[in-house]
Design a protein around this motif. Structure first.
Motif, short mmCIF file in Angstrom:
data_model
loop_
_atom_site.label_atom_id
_atom_site.label_comp_id
_atom_site.label_asym_id
_atom_site.label_seq_id
_atom_site.Cartn_x
_atom_site.Cartn_y
_atom_site.Cartn_z
N GLU A 84 5.81 9.90 5.85
CA GLU A 84 7.14 9.25 6.12
C GLU A 84 7.00 7.69 5.75
N ASP A 85 5.88 7.03 5.83
CA ASP A 85 6.14 5.61 5.29
C ASP A 85 6.26 5.25 3.86
N PRO A 86 5.27 5.89 2.93
CA PRO A 86 5.59 5.85 1.48
C PRO A 86 7.02 6.23 1.15
N PHE A 145 7.37 -5.91 -8.33
CA PHE A 145 7.96 -4.83 -9.47
C PHE A 145 6.88 -4.02 -9.61
N GLY A 146 7.45 -2.91 -10.48
CA GLY A 146 6.63 -1.74 -10.74
C GLY A 146 6.61 -1.56 -12.31
N GLN A 147 5.66 -0.96 -12.91
CA GLN A 147 5.71 -0.69 -14.23
C GLN A 147 5.10 0.63 -14.62
N LEU A 148 5.67 1.44 -15.45
CA LEU A 148 5.33 2.71 -15.97
C LEU A 148 5.21 2.56 -17.57
N ALA A 149 4.26 2.64 -18.18
CA ALA A 149 3.73 2.37 -19.66
C ALA A 149 2.96 3.37 -20.47
N VAL A 166 0.93 -1.23 0.11
CA VAL A 166 0.11 -0.14 0.08
C VAL A 166 1.02 1.21 -0.04
N ALA A 167 1.79 1.16 0.93
CA ALA A 167 2.90 2.34 1.09
C ALA A 167 3.53 2.72 -0.50
N VAL A 168 4.16 1.72 -0.89
CA VAL A 168 4.89 2.00 -2.08
C VAL A 168 3.91 2.33 -3.30
N SER A 169 2.74 1.77 -3.25
CA SER A 169 1.73 2.07 -4.38
C SER A 169 1.14 3.47 -4.10
N LEU A 170 1.25 4.12 -3.20
CA LEU A 170 0.76 5.36 -2.68
C LEU A 170 2.08 6.36 -3.27
N ALA A 171 3.34 5.98 -3.09
CA ALA A 171 4.33 6.69 -3.72
C ALA A 171 4.19 6.82 -5.25
N PHE A 172 3.81 5.79 -5.68
CA PHE A 172 3.65 5.69 -7.20
C PHE A 172 2.66 6.84 -7.77
N ASP A 173 1.45 6.93 -6.78
CA ASP A 173 0.50 7.94 -6.80
C ASP A 173 0.98 9.25 -6.93
N LEU A 174 2.01 9.54 -5.88
CA LEU A 174 2.33 10.66 -5.66
C LEU A 174 3.35 11.13 -6.83
N LEU A 175 4.08 10.30 -7.30
CA LEU A 175 4.90 10.63 -8.55
C LEU A 175 4.36 10.59 -9.73
N PHE A 176 3.10 9.86 -10.12
CA PHE A 176 2.80 9.74 -11.31
C PHE A 176 1.15 9.96 -11.78
N ASP A 215 0.30 10.49 -22.86
CA ASP A 215 -1.22 10.87 -23.20
C ASP A 215 -2.06 10.11 -22.42
N ASP A 216 -3.54 9.90 -22.60
CA ASP A 216 -4.23 9.30 -21.63
C ASP A 216 -4.11 7.88 -21.49
N SER A 217 -3.10 7.05 -22.47
CA SER A 217 -2.72 5.86 -22.29
C SER A 217 -1.90 5.53 -21.02
N PHE A 218 -1.19 6.41 -20.70
CA PHE A 218 -0.24 6.47 -19.64
C PHE A 218 -0.68 5.75 -18.61
N GLY A 219 -0.26 4.70 -17.78
CA GLY A 219 -0.45 4.06 -16.51
C GLY A 219 0.67 3.61 -15.89
N TYR A 220 0.44 3.14 -14.77
CA TYR A 220 1.50 2.67 -13.87
C TYR A 220 0.79 1.73 -12.71
N ASP A 221 1.52 0.96 -12.33
CA ASP A 221 1.20 -0.17 -11.33
C ASP A 221 2.30 -0.83 -10.45
N PHE A 222 1.94 -1.20 -9.14
CA PHE A 222 3.08 -1.66 -8.55
C PHE A 222 2.54 -3.15 -8.00
N VAL A 223 3.27 -4.07 -8.16
CA VAL A 223 2.81 -5.70 -7.98
C VAL A 223 3.70 -6.30 -6.88
#
Length: 431
Positions: free
Chosen positions: A407-409, A324-328, A282-292, A309-317
């Motif tokens: 501080e957690d993420p 792993f994380g993905q940015l696409a 949950v914490a690392v996923s929230l960091a991805f939200d903050l960044l992207f 564009d609107d196709s941009f997406g990201y995920d943390f699994v």
């Protein structure tokens, strides 16, 4: 006997028990809901192709794709198909295989007991013959060939393959046409008898149900059946890909109008187990939200520059044995997209500090999404963590998210990004 965990602020409760045969049962009553959703899951997926079969002493390597093949074949019986039975009682059914799990599910607005019986019976009554197995090879072979030319799927699995080139994770969940051709009925029975024991499975039912009555139905069904004694599973782990063995970049040409780029990040930091593992996710996923996310400075800047564009997406699994994380994105500027992403990732501590003023807003948005999911029996059942996060539910995830401080993420994500290895998989237009 059911144990009850109450989430008073949400007005929710979760009932749990483990049957004598080892089957873990989770019941979530949602009074007044029209739909009830049930999912039965075994802790067995595409990466589990090297193991000691039940009743044997030596490990065997089975053909790639066998878990997915087994999922397909379980619906077909000697004189009927389980899909037809679900349809007779007004339920819609499905199944899916992931890297580490295989799940069978149905949704219904009536006849819960009858549909539960069908689910339990067809999953616990395998029927395979050489003829039916050979017939299925053609069907799954066509599915594999379809995914071989699917740009999105190839972009994703190109990224996975680069990150995990020496582990089963790099192999398509369905296997290959050649690998499934080697699967036999005996293979399927060996895999089934090893991983489909009730002690390796969970049954989650969410909807308009009475917990005691529903449990009585399940117990009566299981009491009519005989199962082998519980024995430890013996999976054979593959050698881990060293950081310097991660493939930096691959390119493939397919029928696409614009390039597709997938940047992957393999974690080499230590992931906690149990509920703490969910907190980490949950914490690392929230960091991805903050960044992207689409309100972040990074997103808005790159969107305005036509890099994304609107196709941009990201995920943390996070799952058994991997995170792993993905940015696409689809982009006409694939090299610039990669350069921009790598620049952001090289400065994660500073990037997160700059995004700190948005933390409360991003956290509230994430909380809102979870609260919305809590109104979906399907989401509650599908998000049940099983053994991965010690049986945590969406309600636990919400409690963890609400308790997070910036501080957690910041701490956990900084460790992930600092120790991760990256790759790029690009799909280019033919010609």
């Amino acid at each position: 006997m059911l144990t009850k965990q109450t989430y008073a602020r949400l007005g929710e409760a979760v009932y749990r028990t483990t049957l004598a045969n080892g089957l873990k049962v989770v019941l979530v009553p949602k009074q007044g809901f029209h739909k009830t959703f049930a999912i039965m899951t075994t802790d067995y997926g595409s990466v589990d192709n090297h193991f000691v079969p039940r009743g044997q002493t030596e490990p065997v390597r089975f053909p790639d794709g066998i878990a997915h093949f087994l999922e397909h074949k379980l619906f077909e019986k000697q004189d009927h198909d389980a899909f037809d039975l679900f349809g007779k009682y007004g339920a819609s059914a499905n199944a899916f295989t992931s890297f580490t799990q295989t799940s069978y599910l149905f949704a219904t607005t009536s006849q819960l007991r009858a549909n539960l019986e069908i689910l339990l019976d067809f999953v616990q009554d395998p029927y395979f013959t050489p003829a039916t197995v050979n017939k299925e090879k053609g069907i799954i072979g066509q599915e594999i060939q379809m995914y071989d030319v699917d740009p999105g799927w190839q972009s994703y699995f190109g990224m996975i393959g680069n990150l995990y080139p020496k582990e089963p994770l790099h192999i398509d969940i369905a296997g290959t046409v050649d690998s499934i051709d080697k699967i036999t009925a005996d293979n399927l029975y060996a895999a089934y008898q090893t991983f489909y024991h009730p002690s390796n499975m969970d049954l989650v039912v969410v909807g308009d149900l009475d917990p005691e009555q529903t449990l009585a139905w399940i117990e009566a069904n299981q009491a009519r059946k005989t199962f082998a004694p519980v024995t430890p599973l013996k999976r054979i782990a593959s050698p881990q890909t060293a950081p310097d063995q991660v493939v930096a970049h691959t390119t493939k040409s397919l029928t696409v109008v614009r390039p597709k780029v997938s940047l992957g990040l393999r974690g080499y930091d230590t992931v906690p187990t149990g509920r703490e593992g969910l907190r980490y996710n949950v914490a690392v996923s929230l960091a991805f939200d903050l960044l992207f996310n689409d309100t972040s400075d990074n997103y808005l800047r790159l969107y305005d520059a036509n890099v994304i564009d609107d196709s941009f997406g990201y995920d943390f699994v996070t799952q058994r044995g991997a995170h792993f994380g993905q940015l696409a994105t689809d982009t006409d500027q694939p090299e610039l997209f990669v350069a921009e992403m790598q620049a952001i990732l090289a400065a994660v501590p500073q990037q997160l500090q700059a995004a700190q003023p948005q933390f409360d807003l991003v956290k509230r948005e994430a909380i809102g999404r979870l609260i919305g999911a809590i109104n979906s029996p399907e989401a509650i059942a599908n998000q049940y963590s099983g053994p991965l996060f010690a049986g945590s539910t969406l309600f636990d995830e919400l409690a963890i998210l609400e308790a997070l401080r910036f501080e957690d993420p910041e701490t956990l994500a900084t460790a992930f990004f600092a120790q991760s290895q990256s790759t790029v998989a690009t799909i280019l237009p033919k010609g």
